[in-house]
Design a protein around this motif. Sequence first.
Motif, PDB file in Angstrom:
ATOM      1  N   ILE A 165      13.423  41.516  13.080  1.00 57.83           N
ATOM      2  CA  ILE A 165      11.978  41.633  13.269  1.00 57.83           C
ATOM      3  C   ILE A 165      11.302  40.700  12.274  1.00 57.83           C
ATOM      4  O   ILE A 165      11.754  40.563  11.136  1.00 57.83           O
ATOM      5  CB  ILE A 165      11.485  43.102  13.131  1.00 57.83           C
ATOM      6  N   SER A 166      10.270  40.037  12.748  1.00 59.68           N
ATOM      7  CA  SER A 166       9.499  39.150  11.867  1.00 59.68           C
ATOM      8  C   SER A 166       8.028  39.325  12.205  1.00 59.68           C
ATOM      9  O   SER A 166       7.628  39.148  13.354  1.00 59.68           O
ATOM     10  CB  SER A 166       9.924  37.696  12.083  1.00 59.68           C
ATOM     11  N   LEU A 167       7.249  39.702  11.214  1.00 66.08           N
ATOM     12  CA  LEU A 167       5.826  39.956  11.466  1.00 66.08           C
ATOM     13  C   LEU A 167       4.956  38.769  11.094  1.00 66.08           C
ATOM     14  O   LEU A 167       4.063  38.388  11.840  1.00 66.08           O
ATOM     15  CB  LEU A 167       5.389  41.207  10.701  1.00 66.08           C
ATOM     16  N   SER A 168       5.227  38.136   9.946  1.00 67.52           N
ATOM     17  CA  SER A 168       4.381  37.000   9.550  1.00 67.52           C
ATOM     18  C   SER A 168       5.110  35.670   9.689  1.00 67.52           C
ATOM     19  O   SER A 168       4.588  34.628   9.288  1.00 67.52           O
ATOM     20  CB  SER A 168       3.851  37.195   8.125  1.00 67.52           C
ATOM     21  N   GLY A 169       6.328  35.689  10.244  1.00 68.13           N
ATOM     22  CA  GLY A 169       6.994  34.436  10.622  1.00 68.13           C
ATOM     23  C   GLY A 169       8.083  33.932   9.688  1.00 68.13           C
ATOM     24  O   GLY A 169       8.829  33.029  10.061  1.00 68.13           O
ATOM     25  N   ASN A 170       8.202  34.482   8.474  1.00 69.98           N
ATOM     26  CA  ASN A 170       9.221  33.970   7.545  1.00 69.98           C
ATOM     27  C   ASN A 170      10.633  34.185   8.089  1.00 69.98           C
ATOM     28  O   ASN A 170      11.467  33.279   8.069  1.00 69.98           O
ATOM     29  CB  ASN A 170       9.124  34.675   6.178  1.00 69.98           C
ATOM     30  N   THR A 171      10.898  35.396   8.544  1.00 69.29           N
ATOM     31  CA  THR A 171      12.245  35.723   9.026  1.00 69.29           C
ATOM     32  C   THR A 171      12.552  34.949  10.302  1.00 69.29           C
ATOM     33  O   THR A 171      13.676  34.488  10.510  1.00 69.29           O
ATOM     34  CB  THR A 171      12.373  37.247   9.246  1.00 69.29           C
ATOM     35  N   LYS A 172      11.537  34.786  11.129  1.00 72.78           N
ATOM     36  CA  LYS A 172      11.712  33.991  12.368  1.00 72.78           C
ATOM     37  C   LYS A 172      12.111  32.548  12.023  1.00 72.78           C
ATOM     38  O   LYS A 172      13.029  31.985  12.610  1.00 72.78           O
ATOM     39  CB  LYS A 172      10.399  34.011  13.169  1.00 72.78           C
ATOM     40  N   PRO A 208      13.113  42.117   7.195  1.00 74.71           N
ATOM     41  CA  PRO A 208      12.246  41.914   6.024  1.00 74.71           C
ATOM     42  C   PRO A 208      11.719  43.267   5.524  1.00 74.71           C
ATOM     43  O   PRO A 208      11.782  44.257   6.261  1.00 74.71           O
ATOM     44  CB  PRO A 208      11.103  41.051   6.572  1.00 74.71           C
ATOM     45  N   THR A 209      11.231  43.302   4.317  1.00 77.26           N
ATOM     46  CA  THR A 209      10.805  44.558   3.701  1.00 77.26           C
ATOM     47  C   THR A 209       9.282  44.681   3.688  1.00 77.26           C
ATOM     48  O   THR A 209       8.595  43.773   3.205  1.00 77.26           O
ATOM     49  CB  THR A 209      11.290  44.617   2.232  1.00 77.26           C
ATOM     50  N   TYR A 210       8.792  45.769   4.222  1.00 74.52           N
ATOM     51  CA  TYR A 210       7.369  46.110   4.119  1.00 74.52           C
ATOM     52  C   TYR A 210       7.292  47.582   3.740  1.00 74.52           C
ATOM     53  O   TYR A 210       7.605  48.454   4.552  1.00 74.52           O
ATOM     54  CB  TYR A 210       6.655  45.907   5.455  1.00 74.52           C
ATOM     55  N   LEU A 211       6.898  47.855   2.482  1.00 68.13           N
ATOM     56  CA  LEU A 211       6.795  49.240   2.026  1.00 68.13           C
ATOM     57  C   LEU A 211       5.337  49.547   1.715  1.00 68.13           C
ATOM     58  O   LEU A 211       4.561  48.638   1.412  1.00 68.13           O
ATOM     59  CB  LEU A 211       7.653  49.455   0.778  1.00 68.13           C
TER      60      LEU A 211
HETATM   61  C1  LIG Z   1       2.184  44.386   2.891  1.00 70.24           C
HETATM   62  C2  LIG Z   1       3.465  43.769   2.412  1.00 70.24           C
HETATM   63  C3  LIG Z   1       4.394  44.572   1.756  1.00 70.24           C
HETATM   64  C4  LIG Z   1       5.594  44.021   1.294  1.00 70.24           C
HETATM   65  N1  LIG Z   1       6.492  44.817   0.632  1.00 70.24           N
HETATM   66  C5  LIG Z   1       7.652  44.267   0.162  1.00 70.24           C
HETATM   67  C6  LIG Z   1       8.580  45.063  -0.561  1.00 70.24           C
HETATM   68  O1  LIG Z   1       8.365  46.262  -0.789  1.00 70.24           O
HETATM   69  N2  LIG Z   1       9.750  44.508  -0.977  1.00 70.24           N
HETATM   70  C7  LIG Z   1      10.047  43.173  -0.735  1.00 70.24           C
HETATM   71  O2  LIG Z   1      11.134  42.714  -1.136  1.00 70.24           O
HETATM   72  N3  LIG Z   1       9.176  42.372  -0.070  1.00 70.24           N
HETATM   73  C8  LIG Z   1       7.989  42.887   0.370  1.00 70.24           C
HETATM   74  N4  LIG Z   1       7.096  42.097   1.048  1.00 70.24           N
HETATM   75  C9  LIG Z   1       7.441  40.684   1.290  1.00 70.24           C
HETATM   76  C10 LIG Z   1       7.979  40.452   2.703  1.00 70.24           C
HETATM   77  O3  LIG Z   1       9.182  41.189   2.934  1.00 70.24           O
HETATM   78  C11 LIG Z   1       8.281  38.962   2.878  1.00 70.24           C
HETATM   79  O4  LIG Z   1       7.062  38.247   2.794  1.00 70.24           O
HETATM   80  C12 LIG Z   1       9.013  38.651   4.160  1.00 70.24           C
HETATM   81  O5  LIG Z   1       9.442  37.313   4.114  1.00 70.24           O
HETATM   82  C13 LIG Z   1       8.142  38.865   5.385  1.00 70.24           C
HETATM   83  O6  LIG Z   1       8.898  38.557   6.530  1.00 70.24           O
HETATM   84  P1  LIG Z   1       8.199  38.123   7.913  1.00 70.24           P
HETATM   85  O7  LIG Z   1       7.279  36.957   7.591  1.00 70.24           O
HETATM   86  O8  LIG Z   1       9.334  37.708   8.777  1.00 70.24           O
HETATM   87  O9  LIG Z   1       7.461  39.294   8.458  1.00 70.24           O
HETATM   88  C14 LIG Z   1       5.887  42.628   1.509  1.00 70.24           C
HETATM   89  C15 LIG Z   1       4.939  41.828   2.167  1.00 70.24           C
HETATM   90  C16 LIG Z   1       3.745  42.379   2.614  1.00 70.24           C
HETATM   91  C17 LIG Z   1       2.741  41.492   3.317  1.00 70.24           C
END
Ligand SMILES: Cc1cc2nc3c(=O)[nH]c(=O)nc-3n(C[C@H](O)[C@H](O)[C@H](O)COP(=O)(O)O)c2cc1C
Length: 154
Positions: free
Chosen positions: A10-17, A59-62
Amino acid sequence: MTKKIRIIYISLSGNTKYFVENLSNYIETTKGLVVESLNVKDLKGETFSVDEPFVSILPTYLNGGNGIDNGEKEVLTTRLGDFIASNHNFKFCYGIVGSGNRNFNKQFCLSAEQYTKRFHFPLLDVFELRGTQSDIKRIANAIINRQEEFLKSF
Ligand SMILES: Cc1cc2nc3c(=O)[nH]c(=O)nc-3n(C[C@H](O)[C@H](O)[C@H](O)COP(=O)(O)O)c2cc1C
């Protein structure tokens, strides 16, 4: 038949993609394998049976906190967990790769670690943001070796 690597992520903001595209390109051009990938974000919540071995990238979103005494709750990416849990798909997942941002300290890649406990597959590796060329080479090898091992016991 050419061997395949299946990546469900899964990729929400594109980094993982971006990482998956580069990883796929690297595997196809240097290892002679075909890569199929699926971004669960594009599924709009539907699930289906995979029935073939795959690796997952998360990717991690907590939701805030520090990952020590609070801040362990996965948000936004739960659709990947739902997809893996559905139709016994977890039985075909031979490992997960976590991604995140090291600025999050103890919360770095925490969701992928949580999935290893929930689904009992191994954490193969981790990378930051869009990854580096050395992440791609290392993770490609880890995935291919793990798939070989998994197929022997399959
Ligand atoms: C709201 C938010 C919360 C995040 N929480 C974490 C976290 O708890 N731990 C971590 O390692 N990265 C965290 N990140 C960083 C994302 O995991 C990282 O930017 C990742 O590359 C996003 O992947 P995506 O662009 O494929 O969605 C967070 C980013 C956002 C925007």
